[in-house]
Design an enzyme around this catalytic site. Structure first.
Site, PDB file in Angstrom:
ATOM      1  N   SER A   1       2.569   7.405  -7.285  1.00 15.27           N
ATOM      2  CA  SER A   1       1.227   7.482  -6.802  1.00 15.27           C
ATOM      3  C   SER A   1       1.388   7.336  -5.231  1.00 15.27           C
ATOM      4  CB  SER A   1       0.041   6.833  -7.153  1.00 15.27           C
ATOM      5  OG  SER A   1       0.388   5.465  -7.057  1.00 15.27           O
TER       6      SER A   1
ATOM      7  N   TYR B   1      -3.798   4.704  -8.382  1.00 13.76           N
ATOM      8  CA  TYR B   1      -3.927   5.066  -9.967  1.00 13.76           C
ATOM      9  C   TYR B   1      -4.803   3.967 -10.515  1.00 13.76           C
ATOM     10  CZ  TYR B   1      -0.996   9.290  -9.856  1.00 13.76           C
ATOM     11  OH  TYR B   1      -0.465  10.559  -9.948  1.00 13.76           O
TER      12      TYR B   1
ATOM     13  N   CYS C   1       4.159  -3.560 -11.237  1.00  7.28           N
ATOM     14  CA  CYS C   1       3.618  -2.325 -10.306  1.00  7.28           C
ATOM     15  C   CYS C   1       4.696  -2.381  -9.496  1.00  7.28           C
ATOM     16  CB  CYS C   1       2.322  -2.722  -9.600  1.00  7.28           C
ATOM     17  SG  CYS C   1       1.743  -1.460  -8.466  1.00  7.28           S
ATOM     18  N   THR C   2       5.340  -1.006  -9.203  1.00  5.85           N
ATOM     19  CA  THR C   2       6.381  -0.907  -8.264  1.00  5.85           C
ATOM     20  C   THR C   2       6.064  -0.998  -6.770  1.00  5.85           C
ATOM     21  OG1 THR C   2       6.006   1.684  -8.348  1.00  5.85           O
ATOM     22  CG2 THR C   2       7.550   0.825  -9.978  1.00  5.85           C
ATOM     23  N   HIS C   3       4.707  -1.200  -6.445  1.00  2.00           N
ATOM     24  CA  HIS C   3       4.485  -1.553  -5.143  1.00  2.00           C
ATOM     25  C   HIS C   3       4.989  -2.823  -4.626  1.00  2.00           C
ATOM     26  CE1 HIS C   3       2.203   2.403  -4.773  1.00  2.00           C
ATOM     27  NE2 HIS C   3       1.776   2.102  -3.608  1.00  2.00           N
TER      28      HIS C   3
ATOM     29  N   CYS D   1       6.266   4.495 -11.619  1.00  2.00           N
ATOM     30  CA  CYS D   1       4.786   3.887 -11.498  1.00  2.00           C
ATOM     31  C   CYS D   1       4.636   3.055 -12.927  1.00  2.00           C
ATOM     32  CB  CYS D   1       4.012   4.931 -11.048  1.00  2.00           C
ATOM     33  SG  CYS D   1       2.348   4.640 -11.063  1.00  2.00           S
ATOM     34  N   ASN D   2       4.218   2.065 -13.028  1.00  6.37           N
ATOM     35  CA  ASN D   2       4.112   1.353 -14.013  1.00  6.37           C
ATOM     36  C   ASN D   2       2.607   1.997 -14.644  1.00  6.37           C
ATOM     37  OD1 ASN D   2       5.558  -1.651 -14.612  1.00  6.37           O
ATOM     38  ND2 ASN D   2       5.554  -0.813 -12.411  1.00  6.37           N
ATOM     39  N   THR D   3       1.649   2.281 -13.832  1.00  7.24           N
ATOM     40  CA  THR D   3       0.331   2.738 -14.339  1.00  7.24           C
ATOM     41  C   THR D   3       0.409   4.137 -14.893  1.00  7.24           C
ATOM     42  OG1 THR D   3      -0.617   1.421 -12.362  1.00  7.24           O
ATOM     43  CG2 THR D   3      -2.089   3.062 -13.507  1.00  7.24           C
TER      44      THR D   3
END
Ligand code: DGL
Length: 264
Positions: free
Chosen positions: A12, A43, A189-191, A75-77
């Site tokens: 995202s 997301y 979460c990749t962030h 992206c995990n979401t």
């Protein structure tokens, strides 16, 4: 296999750069297109239907346009909501990013694991299934920390962020019953690895932070093993959002070897 066929990395926002960093270490020669759905960011506070529609629509469009050899949903979401669905409709191999609960369960000594992700990820059946398959007998304390996403985005635009702001976002994990015994926290979460220093400080000494980036990069290397790679022109990043705003991330992308920023 066309040697110039790219690996398409999708997120995202800029979170997928944590996966790209790990990918560059194992496959530095691989041509990459990084796609950020900035028009859909974040997301983490969207419904399942909305995330699934965006992810399936965008990946379908991009697969047709660029014929990637592999797609990584970094992206995990998006992965926990839509991985099964996009695998059903696209022929391209797809690697997802799912919470690293298995390695965390292998590592914990106290048996109490923290799980930090977006609110949307925290409520997915996919996460329940990972927990019961790989962390039976452990306690998993979940916390949806949507507020870490804009902090990570700001950091990548070169803005200053404070340790206090990061601490506030994880307070809801640390206030849960039993949280004082957490020795391992999954960054689902990749962030979030972009804030690793502040998170380590907020969570306290002796807490290991685990994310899936290295494992995902190894999986991509395994699936593309033996394929020829040739990068005919510099790698690019594309956005669904405003190109001018995307350009404020230019330095961050350049530090991952991406020098062309374009609108999708
Ligand atoms: N990077 C995404 C993840 O791994 C989430 C960011 C967002 O909320 O859009 O879950």
């Amino acid at each position: 296999m066309d040697p110039t066929a790219p690996i398409l990395l999708f997120d995202s926002g800029v979170g997928g750069l944590t996966v790209l960093g790990a990918l560059r270490r194992v496959l530095p020669q691989a041509p990459v297109i990084y796609a950020a759905d900035m028009a859909g960011l974040p997301y983490g506070d969207k419904s399942e239907a909305e995330v699934a529609a965006r992810v399936a629509g965008l990946l379908g469009r991009m697969a047709e346009r660029w014929h990637p050899r592999l797609i990584c949903i970094a992206c995990n979401t998006a992965s926990t909501i839509a991985l099964g669905m996009v695998r059903d409709v696209l022929e391209t191999p797809i690697v997802g990013t799912v919470p690293a609960i298995k390695p965390a369960a292998e590592r914990t000594r106290s048996g109490i694991i923290g799980l930090l992700g977006t609110e949307a990820t925290m409520r997915q059946r996919y996460v329940d299934d990972l927990a019961s398959r790989f962390a039976a007998g452990k306690r998993l304390l979940r916390h949806g920390a949507n507020g870490l996403v804009p902090l990570a985005e700001a950091r990548m635009r070169g803005e200053a962020i404070t340790a206090e702001a990061v601490s506030r976002e994880v307070a809801g994990l640390l206030s849960q019953e039993g949280a004082e015994a957490i020795d391992t926290v999954v960054l689902a979460c990749t962030h979030f690895p972009l804030l690793a220093d502040e998170l380590a400080q907020a969570l306290g000494p002796g807490v290991a932070l685990i994310d899936g980036a290295e494992g995902i990069a190894r999986r991509i290397a395994h699936l593309t093993h033996g394929q020829p790679f040739h990068r005919p022109s510099p790698d690019r990043a594309v956005t669904t959002g405003d190109l001018g705003e995307f350009r404020t991330l230019g330095e961050a992308f350049a530090s991952y070897g991406i020098t062309r920023l374009e609108k999708l």
